[in-house]
Design a protein around this motif. Structure first.
Motif, PDB file in Angstrom:
ATOM      1  N   GLY A 119     -19.769 -40.083  10.033  1.00  0.00           N
ATOM      2  CA  GLY A 119     -20.061 -41.189   9.127  1.00  0.00           C
ATOM      3  C   GLY A 119     -20.514 -40.715   7.759  1.00  0.00           C
ATOM      4  N   VAL A 120     -21.387 -39.710   7.730  1.00  0.00           N
ATOM      5  CA  VAL A 120     -21.861 -39.173   6.447  1.00  0.00           C
ATOM      6  C   VAL A 120     -20.704 -38.587   5.649  1.00  0.00           C
ATOM      7  CG1 VAL A 120     -23.313 -37.409   5.368  1.00  0.00           C
ATOM      8  CG2 VAL A 120     -24.197 -38.734   7.291  1.00  0.00           C
ATOM      9  N   LEU A 121     -19.860 -37.799   6.306  1.00  0.00           N
ATOM     10  CA  LEU A 121     -18.723 -37.183   5.608  1.00  0.00           C
ATOM     11  C   LEU A 121     -17.736 -38.231   5.105  1.00  0.00           C
ATOM     12  CD1 LEU A 121     -18.019 -34.084   7.892  1.00  0.00           C
ATOM     13  CD2 LEU A 121     -19.029 -34.097   5.600  1.00  0.00           C
ATOM     14  N   ALA A 122     -17.449 -39.235   5.918  1.00  0.00           N
ATOM     15  CA  ALA A 122     -16.493 -40.270   5.508  1.00  0.00           C
ATOM     16  C   ALA A 122     -17.005 -41.038   4.296  1.00  0.00           C
ATOM     17  CB  ALA A 122     -16.228 -41.220   6.673  1.00  0.00           C
ATOM     18  N   LEU A 123     -18.282 -41.414   4.315  1.00  0.00           N
ATOM     19  CA  LEU A 123     -18.838 -42.167   3.192  1.00  0.00           C
ATOM     20  C   LEU A 123     -18.974 -41.288   1.952  1.00  0.00           C
ATOM     21  CD1 LEU A 123     -21.587 -44.205   5.084  1.00  0.00           C
ATOM     22  CD2 LEU A 123     -19.434 -45.057   4.170  1.00  0.00           C
ATOM     23  N   ALA A 124     -19.420 -40.041   2.152  1.00  0.00           N
ATOM     24  CA  ALA A 124     -19.545 -39.140   1.000  1.00  0.00           C
ATOM     25  C   ALA A 124     -18.179 -38.863   0.381  1.00  0.00           C
ATOM     26  CB  ALA A 124     -20.213 -37.839   1.426  1.00  0.00           C
ATOM     27  N   ALA A 125     -17.145 -38.768   1.210  1.00  0.00           N
ATOM     28  CA  ALA A 125     -15.802 -38.511   0.687  1.00  0.00           C
ATOM     29  C   ALA A 125     -15.332 -39.635  -0.220  1.00  0.00           C
ATOM     30  CB  ALA A 125     -14.826 -38.321   1.851  1.00  0.00           C
ATOM     31  N   LEU A 126     -15.733 -40.858   0.081  1.00  0.00           N
ATOM     32  CA  LEU A 126     -15.371 -41.979  -0.794  1.00  0.00           C
ATOM     33  C   LEU A 126     -15.999 -41.816  -2.170  1.00  0.00           C
ATOM     34  CD1 LEU A 126     -15.771 -44.959   1.713  1.00  0.00           C
ATOM     35  CD2 LEU A 126     -13.656 -43.849   0.978  1.00  0.00           C
ATOM     36  N   GLY A 127     -17.227 -41.307  -2.184  1.00  0.00           N
ATOM     37  CA  GLY A 127     -17.871 -41.060  -3.469  1.00  0.00           C
ATOM     38  C   GLY A 127     -17.236 -39.906  -4.209  1.00  0.00           C
TER      39      GLY A 127
ATOM     40  N   GLY B 165     -14.043 -40.784  -5.893  1.00  0.00           N
ATOM     41  CA  GLY B 165     -14.148 -41.781  -6.945  1.00  0.00           C
ATOM     42  C   GLY B 165     -13.837 -43.192  -6.495  1.00  0.00           C
ATOM     43  N   LEU B 166     -13.689 -43.412  -5.180  1.00  0.00           N
ATOM     44  CA  LEU B 166     -13.392 -44.750  -4.673  1.00  0.00           C
ATOM     45  C   LEU B 166     -14.633 -45.641  -4.660  1.00  0.00           C
ATOM     46  CD1 LEU B 166     -11.024 -43.800  -1.708  1.00  0.00           C
ATOM     47  CD2 LEU B 166     -10.395 -44.634  -3.991  1.00  0.00           C
ATOM     48  N   ASP B 167     -15.808 -45.016  -4.624  1.00  0.00           N
ATOM     49  CA  ASP B 167     -17.067 -45.762  -4.694  1.00  0.00           C
ATOM     50  C   ASP B 167     -18.079 -44.874  -5.407  1.00  0.00           C
ATOM     51  OD1 ASP B 167     -19.359 -47.252  -4.388  1.00  0.00           O
ATOM     52  OD2 ASP B 167     -19.015 -47.735  -2.283  1.00  0.00           O
ATOM     53  N   ARG B 168     -18.223 -45.104  -6.706  1.00  0.00           N
ATOM     54  CA  ARG B 168     -19.074 -44.233  -7.520  1.00  0.00           C
ATOM     55  C   ARG B 168     -20.551 -44.367  -7.160  1.00  0.00           C
ATOM     56  NH1 ARG B 168     -16.023 -41.991 -11.361  1.00  0.00           N
ATOM     57  NH2 ARG B 168     -14.049 -43.001 -11.908  1.00  0.00           N
ATOM     58  N   ARG B 169     -20.896 -45.410  -6.433  1.00  0.00           N
ATOM     59  CA  ARG B 169     -22.284 -45.593  -6.026  1.00  0.00           C
ATOM     60  C   ARG B 169     -22.664 -44.693  -4.845  1.00  0.00           C
ATOM     61  NH1 ARG B 169     -24.723 -51.557  -4.451  1.00  0.00           N
ATOM     62  NH2 ARG B 169     -26.918 -50.982  -4.288  1.00  0.00           N
ATOM     63  N   MET B 170     -21.662 -44.176  -4.152  1.00  0.00           N
ATOM     64  CA  MET B 170     -21.900 -43.485  -2.898  1.00  0.00           C
ATOM     65  C   MET B 170     -22.142 -41.991  -3.121  1.00  0.00           C
ATOM     66  SD  MET B 170     -22.390 -44.030   0.261  1.00  0.00           S
ATOM     67  CE  MET B 170     -21.927 -45.759   0.210  1.00  0.00           C
ATOM     68  N   GLY B 171     -23.404 -41.626  -3.423  1.00  0.00           N
ATOM     69  CA  GLY B 171     -23.786 -40.230  -3.487  1.00  0.00           C
ATOM     70  C   GLY B 171     -24.097 -39.705  -2.098  1.00  0.00           C
ATOM     71  N   LEU B 172     -24.501 -38.437  -2.012  1.00  0.00           N
ATOM     72  CA  LEU B 172     -24.746 -37.825  -0.713  1.00  0.00           C
ATOM     73  C   LEU B 172     -25.934 -38.474  -0.004  1.00  0.00           C
ATOM     74  CD1 LEU B 172     -23.885 -35.670   1.279  1.00  0.00           C
ATOM     75  CD2 LEU B 172     -25.402 -34.048   0.111  1.00  0.00           C
ATOM     76  N   PHE B 173     -27.018 -38.751  -0.749  1.00  0.00           N
ATOM     77  CA  PHE B 173     -28.175 -39.389  -0.111  1.00  0.00           C
ATOM     78  C   PHE B 173     -27.832 -40.806   0.347  1.00  0.00           C
ATOM     79  CE2 PHE B 173     -32.058 -41.973  -0.248  1.00  0.00           C
ATOM     80  CZ  PHE B 173     -32.849 -41.261   0.636  1.00  0.00           C
ATOM     81  N   ASP B 174     -27.046 -41.520  -0.472  1.00  0.00           N
ATOM     82  CA  ASP B 174     -26.628 -42.868  -0.070  1.00  0.00           C
ATOM     83  C   ASP B 174     -25.735 -42.809   1.163  1.00  0.00           C
ATOM     84  OD1 ASP B 174     -27.999 -43.917  -2.217  1.00  0.00           O
ATOM     85  OD2 ASP B 174     -26.262 -43.821  -3.543  1.00  0.00           O
ATOM     86  N   ALA B 175     -24.830 -41.828   1.211  1.00  0.00           N
ATOM     87  CA  ALA B 175     -23.968 -41.679   2.379  1.00  0.00           C
ATOM     88  C   ALA B 175     -24.796 -41.407   3.627  1.00  0.00           C
ATOM     89  CB  ALA B 175     -22.962 -40.552   2.150  1.00  0.00           C
ATOM     90  N   PHE B 176     -25.806 -40.546   3.495  1.00  0.00           N
ATOM     91  CA  PHE B 176     -26.693 -40.262   4.626  1.00  0.00           C
ATOM     92  C   PHE B 176     -27.446 -41.519   5.050  1.00  0.00           C
ATOM     93  CE2 PHE B 176     -31.026 -39.286   6.012  1.00  0.00           C
ATOM     94  CZ  PHE B 176     -30.773 -38.512   7.140  1.00  0.00           C
TER      95      PHE B 176
END
Length: 492
Positions: free
Chosen positions: A193-201, A204-215
């Protein structure tokens, strides 16, 4: 008693390690780490003192297991609230608020009294997320996985800790091996889940999604908790991110045993024969379609948007996560009642989900059908079956007992909230019912002021204590505490 206290001491000594990561983050970002260091030291000293005072002790039995489960789930939120009180957190500087937030975190409920998350430091935000993640799979399950020689009747502890009527004898040859398998699955889903969400950030598909947000979002989704690092929950995320979160919640709602069979053992046929898993998938699809159709018919959003919001909210509420892409508190009557009904469904037994669980609904329905058929054919032998297995009388009694206790606790909680001025003045009986159902089911957001766009901050201290107690009862599934409240338990 001495045995139970010794086990609690052992668990607390290991639980103290959970305060190290937020202390390290506090140092890294320039925040004072001492709230976490002081609390962690207090937890460790308490645990070691209990172990030393109890000395050598006999093996843990079933009776002592109930006490261990209740004691750990009372002490973890109590200690978890201390960093909020010691740190510079004005929104959590009152004991009732800090305890409510910690209880919501460790029980993976997601209800909050914080109205401005931007005012919290990174260390406090991390502590909220860690409380979710640890509480989702269970502190006791983690302890059983890592402790080298915990000869304490761990099978009974594991049975008490896993939500729902799970047949743990099929999970592994040893309790420690079983717990390790469960945590491997939990860790793997979290990492994915962390990798999938971080990959979106990163893409550039979701500029709000940094590593801490992905976690943060991944740990909340996997634990089916719902805490977010932003006040708007998941509303500010890109549509593709919301779809990924929706899928992550749906996967996390599956029995961890089934996930292990699918991922590690490739037992696709065994998983396909699981009646609870099939019913869970069908209910998710049907509920998503119903809510989406209601949104589209009401003209609140277009076809694609209605499908996304409908699916996301149905999955979020049914899995008791509590994330929101829209404020469902302003929806019409039919949509509101649909979500209220989903609060009583829950996901699969053996997941981090709260509420009743799908398998219990199946058992109750099969039992009801059996009784109706036997009313016509009194001499017929009609066993109750789920997934081809006969449900024994003991399991059947426990399911029916849980259902009755769940409704009783819900009624008492609603009554207490309605009487309290803080809740009664804010929406009346329906708001009180929604809040009680959301907290007992570990869903989090309710309706009205207590919905996704609001918080539980306006409630009085009495209402917060009542709701915190409902969260606890929902997480431990009522029965262990009910057993401890019996006079016969202490006389035996």
């Amino acid at each position: 008693m001495r045995t139970a206290l010794g086990v609690v001491g052992t668990l607390l000594a290991w639980f103290a390690l959970a305060f190290v990561p937020p202390a390290a983050v506090a140092l890294a970002v320039g925040e004072p780490p001492w709230p976490f260091l002081v609390t962690g030291s207090a937890v460790a000293l308490t645990g070691l003192a209990l172990r030393r005072l109890t000395g050598r002790r006999p093996p843990l039995g079933v009776r002592e297991g109930f006490l261990v489960v209740v004691a750990v789930w009372l002490l973890a939120p109590a200690f978890g609230a201390v960093p909020f009180l010691l740190g510079d957190v004005p929104q959590l500087d009152r004991p009732a608020d800090a305890w409510f937030e910690a209880m919501s975190g460790f029980t993976a409920t997601g209800a909050t009294v914080v109205t401005d998350l931007d005012a919290l430091g990174t260390d406090m935000l991390l502590w909220r997320q860690l409380s979710h993640w640890l509480g989702g799979a269970g502190i006791i399950v983690l302890a059983l996985a890592v402790l080298p020689r915990l000869r304490i009747g761990g099978r009974e502890l594991l049975r008490s800790e896993l939500p729902g009527p799970v047949e743990i004898e099929t999970l592994g040859e040893t309790v420690r091996g079983t717990a390790r398998r469960l945590w491997k699955v939990y860790l793997a889903v979290t990492a994915a889940g962390v990798l999938a969400l971080a990959a979106l950030g990163w893409a550039g598909l979701d500029r709000r999604m940094g590593l801490f947000d992905a976690f943060s979002y991944a740990t909340s989704a996997v634990s089916l908790g719902g805490f977010a690092p932003y006040d708007d929950s998941a509303r500010g995320l890109a549509p593709v991110t919301q779809w990924v979160l929706c899928g992550l919640m749906a996967v996390a709602g599956v029995n961890l045993l089934q996930l292990y069979r699918l991922a590690a053992l490739r037992q696709v046929r065994a998983a396909a024969r699981d009646e609870e898993l099939r019913t869970y998938a069908v209910l998710l699809v049907v509920a998503s379609g119903v809510v989406a159709a209601e949104l589209w018919a009401a003209g609140d959003t277009g076809g694609a948007g209605a499908l996304r919001h409908g699916a996301f909210q149905a999955v979020s509420v049914m899995t008791t996560t509590g994330f929101a892409t829209v404020d469902w508190a302003v929806w019409g009557t039919v949509a509101t009642l649909t979500l209220l009904a989903l609060m009583f469904v829950g996901a699969c037994a053996g997941s981090a989900s709260g509420s009743v669980k799908v398998v219990r609904h199946l058992v109750v329905l099969r039992f009801t059908r059996r009784e109706l058929e036997q009313a016509v054919h009194p001499d017929a032998v009609l066993p109750v079956r789920v997934s081809g297995r006969v449900i024994g009388a003991r399991v059947l009694r426990s399911v029916l007992l849980f259902a009755l206790l769940y409704l009783l606790v819900l009624a008492v909680g609603t009554f207490c909230l309605t009487l309290d001025a803080g809740a009664g003045a804010r929406g009346g009986v329906f708001t009180a019912l929604g809040a009680a159902a959301a907290c007992l089911g570990n869903v989090g957001p309710a309706f009205g002021e207590l919905g996704p766009s609001g918080s539980y901050a306006p409630l009085g201290a009495v209402s917060k204590v009542v709701l915190g107690a409902l969260m606890l009862l929902g997480r431990i599934e009522i029965v262990p505490l009910a057993v401890l409240l019996r006079r016969g338990y202490w006389r035996a």
